[in-house]
Motif scaffolding. Structure first.
Motif, short mmCIF file in Angstrom:
data_model
loop_
_atom_site.label_atom_id
_atom_site.label_comp_id
_atom_site.label_asym_id
_atom_site.label_seq_id
_atom_site.Cartn_x
_atom_site.Cartn_y
_atom_site.Cartn_z
N TYR A 1 -7.55 0.52 4.08
CA TYR A 1 -8.11 0.86 5.39
C TYR A 1 -7.01 1.40 6.31
O TYR A 1 -7.18 2.37 7.03
CB TYR A 1 -8.76 -0.37 6.01
N SER B 1 -10.03 -1.27 -1.14
CA SER B 1 -9.52 0.08 -0.83
C SER B 1 -8.59 -0.07 0.37
O SER B 1 -8.55 -1.11 1.02
CB SER B 1 -10.67 1.05 -0.53
N ASN C 1 -17.44 5.50 -12.72
CA ASN C 1 -16.83 6.37 -11.71
C ASN C 1 -17.65 6.23 -10.44
O ASN C 1 -18.82 6.65 -10.39
CB ASN C 1 -16.80 7.82 -12.18
N THR D 1 0.85 -1.19 0.00
CA THR D 1 0.00 0.00 0.00
C THR D 1 0.89 1.23 0.00
O THR D 1 2.01 1.21 0.51
CB THR D 1 -0.93 0.05 1.23
N ASN E 1 1.12 5.29 1.05
CA ASN E 1 0.59 6.40 1.86
C ASN E 1 1.19 7.69 1.33
O ASN E 1 2.36 8.02 1.62
CB ASN E 1 0.95 6.20 3.34
N SER F 1 -17.69 5.58 -5.83
CA SER F 1 -17.10 5.97 -4.56
C SER F 1 -17.07 4.75 -3.64
O SER F 1 -18.08 4.08 -3.45
CB SER F 1 -17.90 7.10 -3.92
N ASN G 1 -16.42 6.76 0.55
CA ASN G 1 -16.19 8.18 0.33
C ASN G 1 -14.89 8.49 -0.41
O ASN G 1 -14.44 9.63 -0.43
CB ASN G 1 -16.20 8.94 1.67
N THR G 2 -14.28 7.46 -1.01
CA THR G 2 -13.08 7.66 -1.82
C THR G 2 -13.43 7.45 -3.28
O THR G 2 -13.91 6.37 -3.65
CB THR G 2 -11.96 6.68 -1.42
N PRO G 3 -13.24 8.46 -4.15
CA PRO G 3 -13.59 8.29 -5.56
C PRO G 3 -12.66 7.28 -6.25
O PRO G 3 -11.44 7.30 -6.05
CB PRO G 3 -13.42 9.70 -6.14
N VAL G 4 -13.26 6.42 -7.07
CA VAL G 4 -12.51 5.38 -7.77
C VAL G 4 -13.03 5.28 -9.19
O VAL G 4 -14.24 5.31 -9.42
CB VAL G 4 -12.65 4.00 -7.06
N THR H 1 -4.73 2.85 -7.34
CA THR H 1 -3.69 3.90 -7.33
C THR H 1 -2.81 3.81 -6.09
O THR H 1 -1.64 4.23 -6.13
CB THR H 1 -4.34 5.30 -7.39
N ASP H 2 -3.35 3.27 -4.98
CA ASP H 2 -2.58 3.25 -3.74
C ASP H 2 -2.40 1.83 -3.18
O ASP H 2 -2.06 1.68 -1.99
CB ASP H 2 -3.23 4.15 -2.69
#
Length: 822
Positions: free
Chosen positions: A637, A635, A685, A295, A297, A687, A690-693, A780-781
Motif C-alpha cells: 500500500y 500487496s 493469475n 518492501t 519501490n 488481480s 488492480n495489480t496482477p499477481v 515480487t515487491d
C-alpha cells in the motif's frame, strides 16, 4: 396298591417335568430410531421387579435380534443399552408359563451423551465410526478440562489449531459448526471459544455430509454434542478453575488473569426435561512478537525495511446463560425450546519498537532511518442472543414431521487504536489513528423435515429458508490531520443481505452387510452488498445442486470399508465482503471485496475401519477440488504499509490421508493417536487492487495429535497429550510448525462425584520450543515474516462436582449454545 404307587410316581414326574418346562421367552429386535438400521451388540438385561436382581442378559445379533429363554413366570423389568443411544426400559412385564413375549422392534434414539459411569472400571469406548461420521468422547482429553471446545477439538486426528487459534479440518480452514445438530452463524473460532469443554459430551466429525445437512463448509461439519440428563431426576454439575501466570516473564505491561466456572442444572421427570446453565471464563494470554518486513519501490529504486519486536498480549473473557425445555406431550408429539444469551470480549495489545530504514535498492546505501514506538490496541466485543423452537409429530405409520425455527441477533462492535510515538520519549505522539466500528447482525431460518420408512430404508426430505442481514458503520479518525488522498474510503457504512431457499431428499438403508445413503440438495441463494460511497449494487445470485453419497460395507465382524462423496460450498462472511480498510497494525491494513465469490468444493473419501478386542483403527484417503479458494493476500500500500485483501485465488486441490487408533493394552492404560498427511496446491493469475499477481504454491504438510491416560488407582489418573502441526503452504508463503504438549493429574473423591485436576499446559521447560509459530509471506515487491511467541509452562487447577440424587450413574445435563462470527 402295587399298581397305584408306580402310577403316582409317573404322574408326579410328568407334572414336575411339565412344570419345569413351562418357562417363558422374550424376544425382539433393536434398531436405530433415526434410520432403522439394526444395532448389533446392544445389551439386553432382565431384572426382577421385586429387588432389581439380574436374572439373565444377552447381546443382540448382527440383525439386532435377541431372545431370552427359560424365564420362570413372574414380574420383571427389561433394559436395552447401547453406547451412544438412550437406554430403553420396559417396566411391569408379567410373564406366565409357556408365554412367548415378542416386543417387536425396539427403536433406540441416538443419545446426546454416551454412558459415563462414576466409578472407573477399565477404559471406556472413546471413539465410534459410522457411515458418515466419526464420534469422539470429550472426557478422554483430560488436559482440556476448564478450557473451551477448541481445547477438546484440537486433539482429534484430522484437526489442527495454529498459534492464532485458527482451526483446520483435513488442512481446510472452512467448516460448519453445529451445536446439538443446530447451526450457528458460524465464525467457528467464536462459537467454539464460548462453549466450555466441561459441557461437551462428544464431538462428531462429519467429513462427507449427506444432503439433509447444509452444504456449508469446505472441510465438512463439526457437531458438538453437549451433556444431558438421561434418567428421571435432578442432576447438577459444576466446575471451577483457576491458574497462575506463565513461569516465563515476557515483559508485558500486566500479568494475565485466569479463572472461571460453569454450572448446569437438569430436571427430568415424566414429560418434562429442563436444563439451565451458565458460565464465566477469564483467560488472558501474554506473549511476544518478532517481525521483519521489507518492501521494494521499483519506481524510486529504494528498499524499505521495518523490523519490529515487543509485547503481544490478549485480555479475554466471556460469559453466558443457557436454558432448554423439552416437553413430550405424548408418544407422537414433542416440543422443545432453547434460549442463549452471552457476551464475549477480547483486547489485543501490541507494543512494538520499530527500526525503519530506507536504502538504495541497487547499492543498499542507507538513505534515512527512523526509530519509533507503536502501541496498537485492537478490541472486539459482542453480545449474542439466540432462540429456537422445534416441534416433532410422529404419525401412525411411524413417519415424522419436524418444524424448526431459529432466530439470532448479535451486536458486534470494537475498533483499533494505533499510536505511533517517538522513542525513547513515548510521551510525544507522531500519529494517532482510531478505527471504531459497529456491525449488528440478525438472522433467522425455518425448516421442515419429513422422514418415512420405505422398504428397508428411510426417505428423508425437507425445505429450509435462511435469511440474515448485517449493517456496518466504520469510522476513521487521524490526529494530526493528514493529506492522505484516499482518506474518504476509510470510513462509511455497509449493508449486506443473504437469503437461501433449499430443498433436499435422500434415501438411506441397509442391505445385508452394506449400509448406504444417497441424496440431492438444491439451493437458490441471493446476496446483496450496498456501500454508502458506491452507487453500484454488488449482487450475486446462485443456483446450485449438491449431491451426496455414502457407503459402509462390513467385510466381517471387525473390518469395514467406507466411501463417500459430497459437494460443498464455503460461503463468504460479511467481513470478507467489507471493502472499507481497517488499520490492523502500524504496518498493516485489511480489507475485503464486495464481489468475492464463494468456494465450491468436490469432496471424496475412501477408508477402512478395523475393530479388535483392545481397540480400533481407521484410515481414510480423501480428495478435495476447490474452485475460487478464498485467500487473504498481501500487496504493498505504501513503503511501510502492507495491505491484506480477501480475494479469490484461482483454483486449488488437496489430497491426503488421515488415520487414528484407539488402544487399551491394559485396563489401566489407554492410548489415542491420530494424524493427517496432505498435499495442498494453489495456483492462479489474479488481480489484487488492480495489480496482477501470479499465485503458485504446493507442498506437503502433516499434523499429529496424541493422548494417553494411566489409571494409577481407582481414584488417581495421569494424562498427557501432544499436538504438532508441521509447516504448511499458504497462497503467498508458509505457516511454520507449531507444537504444544500438556499433562494432567486427576484425583476423584466422594465415589467420583468430586474431582480435582492439576493441569500443566504448554509445556516447554526452557528447551522444547512450544507454543510459538512463524508465519511468512512474500511477493515480487515485499517480504514479511512474524514469529508469534505465546506463554508456556502454565499451571491450572480444575475442580468438578457432579450430583444426581436419583441414579447410581452420572447423567450429566445439557446446555445449548448459539454464537456468531466475531
Amino acid at each position: 396298591m402295587k399298581i397305584t404307587l408306580p402310577i403316582c410316581f409317573v404322574l408326579f414326574l410328568t407334572i414336575s417335568f411339565n412344570t419345569f418346562g413351562q418357562n417363558a421367552t422374550i424376544k425382539g429386535k433393536v434398531t436405530d430410531a433415526k434410520n432403522n438400521f439394526s444395532i448389533e451388540y446392544a445389551s439386553v438385561a432382565l431384572f426382577k421387579s421385586t429387588d432389581s436382581t439380574l436374572v439373565t442378559g444377552i447381546v443382540t445379533k448382527e440383525n439386532g435380534a435377541f431372545e431370552l429363554v427359560k424365564i420362570p413366570q413372574g414380574n420383571y423389568q427389561l433394559k436395552v443399552i447401547f453406547i451412544g443411544y438412550e437406554t430403553k426400559y420396559f417396566k411391569d412385564i408379567h410373564l406366565t408359563n409357556n408365554q412367548n413375549l415378542d416386543l417387536g422392534i425396539i427403536a433406540l434414539n441416538p443419545s446426546s451423551k454416551m454412558l459415563n459411569e462414576v466409578a472407573v472400571a477399565g477404559q471406556k469406548v472413546t471413539a465410534l465410526n459410522k457411515i458418515e461420521k466419526q464420534s469422539y468422547k470429550a472426557g478422554q482429553f483430560e488436559s482440556a478440562k476448564g478450557g473451551s471446545a477448541i481445547d477438546v477439538l484440537k486433539n482429534l486426528p484430522s484437526v489442527a489449531v495454529n498459534s492464532q487459534g485458527d482451526i483446520s479440518v483435513r488442512g481446510s480452514a472452512g467448516f460448519m459448526v453445529l451445536i446439538n445438530g443446530k447451526p450457528v452463524l458460524a465464525d467457528a473460532q467464536t462459537v467454539l471459544t464460548q462453549l466450555p469443554a466441561n459441557a461437551i459430551d462428544n464431538i462428531e466429525l462429519i467429513t462427507a455430509p449427506s444432503a439433509k445437512y447444509d452444504p456449508d463448509g469446505r472441510g465438512g461439519i463439526i457437531n458438538i454434542v453437549t451433556k444431558k440428563g438421561a434418567s428421571d431426576g435432578f442432576t447438577i454439575t459444576a466446575n471451577a478453575q483457576g491458574g497462575l501466570p506463565s513461569t516465563t516473564d515476557y515483559g508485558n505491561l500486566k500479568k494475565p488473569k485466569r479463572f472461571g466456572g460453569d454450572a448446569t442444572i437438569n430436571f427430568k421427570k415424566a414429560k418434562w426435561d429442563i436444563s439451565v446453565g451458565g458460565n464465566y471464563t477469564r483467560n488472558d494470554n501474554e506473549g511476544y512478537r518478532e517481525g521483519n518486513v521489507y518492501t521494494k519501490n521499483f519506481v524510486n529504486n529504494t528498499i524499505s525495511r521495518f523490523p519490529s519486536n515487543g509485547e503481544r498480549s490478549f485480555d479475554r473473557y466471556n460469559y453466558a446463560g443457557r436454558a432448554s425445555i423439552s416437553y413430550t406431550a405424548d408418544a407422537n408429539n414433542v416440543v422443545s425450546v432453547g434460549l442463549y444469551s452471552g457476551k464475549r470480549y477480547q483486547a489485543r495489545l501490541a507494543n512494538l519498537l520499530y527500526n525503519n530504514t530506507t536504502s538504495n535498492l541497487a547499492t543498499n546505501t542507507l538513505i534515512k532511518s527512523t526509530t519509533y514506538y507503536n502501541s496498537n490496541l485492537q478490541t472486539k466485543e459482542g453480545t449474542f442472543n439466540l432462540g429456537n423452537f422445534d416441534y416433532t409429530h410422529t404419525f401412525a405409520d411411524k413417519s415424522s414431521l419436524t418444524a424448526s425455527l431459529l432466530y439470532e441477533h448479535d451486536n458486534l462492535y470494537g475498533g483499533t487504536q494505533n499510536r505511533n510515538l517517538k522513542y525513547p520519549n513515548t510521551a510525544d505522539t507522531i500519529q494517532y489513528v482510531n478505527n471504531p466500528y459497529k456491525r449488528p447482525i440478525s438472522s433467522y431460518r425455518f425448516k421442515l423435515d419429513h422422514s418415512i420408512n420405505i422398504g428397508k430404508g428411510k426417505l428423508e426430505s425437507g425445505y429450509q429458508f435462511r435469511h440474515d442481514t448485517q449493517d456496518g458503520i466504520f469510522d476513521y479518525f487521524v490526529t494530526p490531520l493528514t493529506s492522505q488522498s484516499d482518506l474518504a474510503k476509510f470510513k462509511g457504512s455497509t449493508h449486506a443481505k443473504n437469503q437461501i431457499n433449499s430443498v433436499y431428499s435422500q434415501y438411506s438403508g441397509k442391505m445385508a452387510k452394506l449400509e448406504y445413503s444417497g441424496g440431492l440438495r438444491y439451493e437458490y441463494a441471493t446476496r446483496a452488498v450496498n456501500l454508502s460511497y458506491d452507487a453500484n449494487a454488488h449482487n450475486l445470485n446462485l443456483s446450485n445442486l449438491f449431491p451426496s453419497a455414502s457407503l459402509l460395507y462390513g467385510i466381517n465382524d471387525g473390518l469395514k470399508l467406507k466411501a463417500g462423496y459430497s459437494k460443498r460450498v464455503q460461503r463468504t462472511t460479511n467481513l470478507e465482503l467489507n471493502p472499507i480498510p481497517e488499520r490492523e497494525h502500524s504496518e498493516t491494513l485489511e480489507e475485503g471485496d464486495p464481489d468475492l465469490l464463494p468456494e465450491f468444493v468436490d469432496l471424496a473419501e475412501l477408508g477402512l475401519i478395523r475393530e479388535f478386542k483392545k481397540g480400533s483403527f481407521f484410515a481414510t484417503l480423501y480428495y478435495q477440488r476447490i474452485k475460487n479458494p478464498i485467500q487473504r493476500l498481501n500487496s504493498v500500500y505504501a513503503d511501510t504499509i502492507l495491505n491484506r485483501v480477501y480475494t479469490n485465488a484461482g483454483n486449488a486441490r488437496l489430497f491426503g490421508m488421515e488415520a487414528g487408533a484407539n488402544l487399551a493394552p491394559f485396563k489401566w492404560w489407554s492410548i489415542y493417536i491420530g494424524g493427517n498427511l496432505y498435499n495442498y496446491k494453489i495456483q492462479g493469475n489474479i488481480s489484487i487492487l488492480n495489480t496482477p499477481v501470479t499465485i503458485l504454491n504446493s507442498s506437503w504438510a502433516y499434523s499429529i495429535n496424541g493422548n494417553t491416560n494411566f489409571q494409577l488407582s481407582k481414584t488417581l489418573s495421569l494424562g498427557a497429550n501432544v499436538n504438532y502441526l508441521s509447516k504448511r503452504p499458504t497462497g503467498q508463503g508458509e505457516d511454520g510448525q507449531f507444537f504444544v504438549p500438556n499433562t494432567s493429574v486427576k484425583k476423584t473423591f466422594m465415589n467420583g462425584r468430586l474431582s480435582a485436576s492439576l493441569l500443566w499446559q504448554n509445556m516447554n521447560m526452557g528447551f522444547m520450543g512450544a507454543n510459538k509459530q512463524r508465519i511468512t509471506t512474500s511477493g515480487t515487491d515485499f517480504y514479511t515474516t512474524t514469529n508469534y511467541i505465546s506463554e508456556t509452562d502454565v499451571f491450572l487447577i480444575n475442580l468438578s462436582f457432579n450430583l444426581n440424587k436419583f441414579t447410581s450413574k452420572l447423567k450429566l445435563p445439557t446446555s445449548d449454545v448459539g454464537d456468531k462470527e466475531f
